[in-house]
Design an enzyme around this catalytic site. Structure first.
Site, PDB file in Angstrom:
ATOM      1  N   ARG A  45      74.197  57.496  31.293  1.00 53.60           N
ATOM      2  CA  ARG A  45      75.473  57.768  31.109  1.00 53.60           C
ATOM      3  C   ARG A  45      76.415  56.587  30.626  1.00 53.60           C
ATOM      4  NH1 ARG A  45      80.402  59.036  35.246  1.00 53.60           N
ATOM      5  NH2 ARG A  45      81.203  60.927  33.907  1.00 53.60           N
ATOM      6  N   HIS A  49      78.751  57.216  27.459  1.00 55.51           N
ATOM      7  CA  HIS A  49      80.311  57.212  27.591  1.00 55.51           C
ATOM      8  C   HIS A  49      80.718  56.108  26.658  1.00 55.51           C
ATOM      9  CE1 HIS A  49      81.753  59.573  31.126  1.00 55.51           C
ATOM     10  NE2 HIS A  49      81.124  60.052  30.316  1.00 55.51           N
ATOM     11  N   TRP A 189      70.666  67.147  45.115  1.00 50.92           N
ATOM     12  CA  TRP A 189      70.165  66.447  46.187  1.00 50.92           C
ATOM     13  C   TRP A 189      68.828  66.565  46.167  1.00 50.92           C
ATOM     14  CZ3 TRP A 189      73.758  70.026  46.050  1.00 50.92           C
ATOM     15  CH2 TRP A 189      75.005  69.696  46.195  1.00 50.92           C
TER      16      TRP A 189
END
Ligand code: HEM
Ligand SMILES: Nc1cccc2nccn12
Length: 291
Positions: A45, A49, A189
């Site tokens: 990520r 980004h 999860w």
């Protein structure tokens, strides 16, 4: 001229493979972090980004300047939690002082994808740390997860990607998790968030419902209630043009790997001009170097 890659004549493939290995060893040491997600999603990520601020209309933003340490980019809500990723990598900035932030952060994404079973990501160095603070991109280019398919199309068109590349890139959501104290979204999860697979598409085609909770609108899988999708993830299934590629990748992991490799490699280089003879590196994984 745009951001021209600055090649370090003294450093070659071996030096960058050494950096790759140092990052990969630390990633492996922290495989239990983040409820078992490890660092794969987080580092992927950060690379995304640091590159996703690019705007093809103005040829601004992108990974070249390593500008995320400066405001307003550092305080963009969409970057919440990425200080954990930058802190994870910062020691390699001192261990290898010849490496720029932009090169370090994008290389971190290459390590993350390759070290958890993903495809090889061709990568080139040459990014230069920002000197001129005025070049920090304005916030607003990194996507907001509460939106619809047309918004997703607009964001990735501005980045210079077509619909197929857009769907391929978002498949990186097979990794890691959402954090309520970062984006406000929660989960998944379930298992397999530390392996790079086409699971995201396979699961997306299953049955989902809006989760009943006091947080942001997100989806939960009917079967186990242990997986999640963002509204922008779910939008890929509601839009007939995106859905075509979701099905394609759900049926063919090799095709996903090939398309992801090409699009992610291009994402990390958006806005950077390379001399044409500079060939990308393809790093070996730790497993491939075991004697
Ligand atoms: C419409 C486009 C996208 C939106 C709205 C979006 C939004 C988000 C959000 C809200 C999170 C949760 C952050 C947190 O709470 O920690 C997240 C996580 C993540 N995103 Fe995306 N994303 C998009 C596209 C992408 C792309 C193109 C990539 C990479 C190629 C990517 C890679 C990841 C990864 C790996 C995580 C897990 C991070 C972790 O485990 O810490 N995303 N995304
Ligand atoms: N793991 C993960 C992270 C971010 C977004 C997302 N959607 C589905 C799964 N997923």
């Amino acid at each position: 001229a745009g951001a021209v890659a600055v090649l370090n004549k003294e450093k070659n493939f071996k030096d960058y493979q050494q950096v790759y290995n140092a990052i990969a060893e630390k990633v492996r040491d922290q495989d239990d972090a983040d409820d078992g997600a490890g660092r794969y999603g987080l580092l992927t990520r950060l690379a995304w980004h640091s590159s996703g601020t690019y705007d093809k209309n103005t040829n601004t933003g992108g990974s070249y300047n390593g500008s995320m340490i400066y405001s307003p980019e550092s305080t963009d809500g969409e970057n919440a939690g990425l200080e954990v990723a930058r802190d994870f990598l910062v020691e390699f900035h001192y261990l290898f002082p010849w490496l720029s932030r932009g090169d370090l952060w994008t290389l971190g994404g290459v390590v993350a994808v390759q070290e958890c079973g993903g495809p090889k990501i061709p990568w080139r160095p040459g990014r230069k740390d920002l000197e001129d603070r005025k070049k920090v991109p304005e916030n607003g280019n990194l996507p907001d997860a509460s939106r619809d398919a047309d918004y997703v199309r607009k964001v990735f068109t501005r980045l210079g990607f077509d619909e197929r590349e857009t769907v391929a890139l978002i498949g990186a959501h097979c990794l890691g998790k959402c954090h309520t104290d970062r984006s406000g979204y929660d989960g998944p999860w379930g298992p397999s968030f530390n392996m790079f697979t086409n699971d995201f598409y396979v699961r997306l085609l299953q049955n989902w419902h809006v989760r009943k909770w006091d947080g942001k609108k997100q989806y939960e899988d009917d079967e186990t209630s242990s997986f999640m999708m963002l509204p922008t993830d779910y939008a890929l299934k509601e839009d007939s043009k995106f859905l075509k590629y979701v099905k394609m990748y759900a049926e063919d992991q090799d095709l996903f790997f090939k398309d992801f490799s090409k699009a992610f490699s291009a994402l990390l280089e958006k806005g950077i001009e390379y001399p044409k003879d500079v060939k990308p590196f393809e790093f070996k994984t730790l497993d491939e170097q075991e004697d």
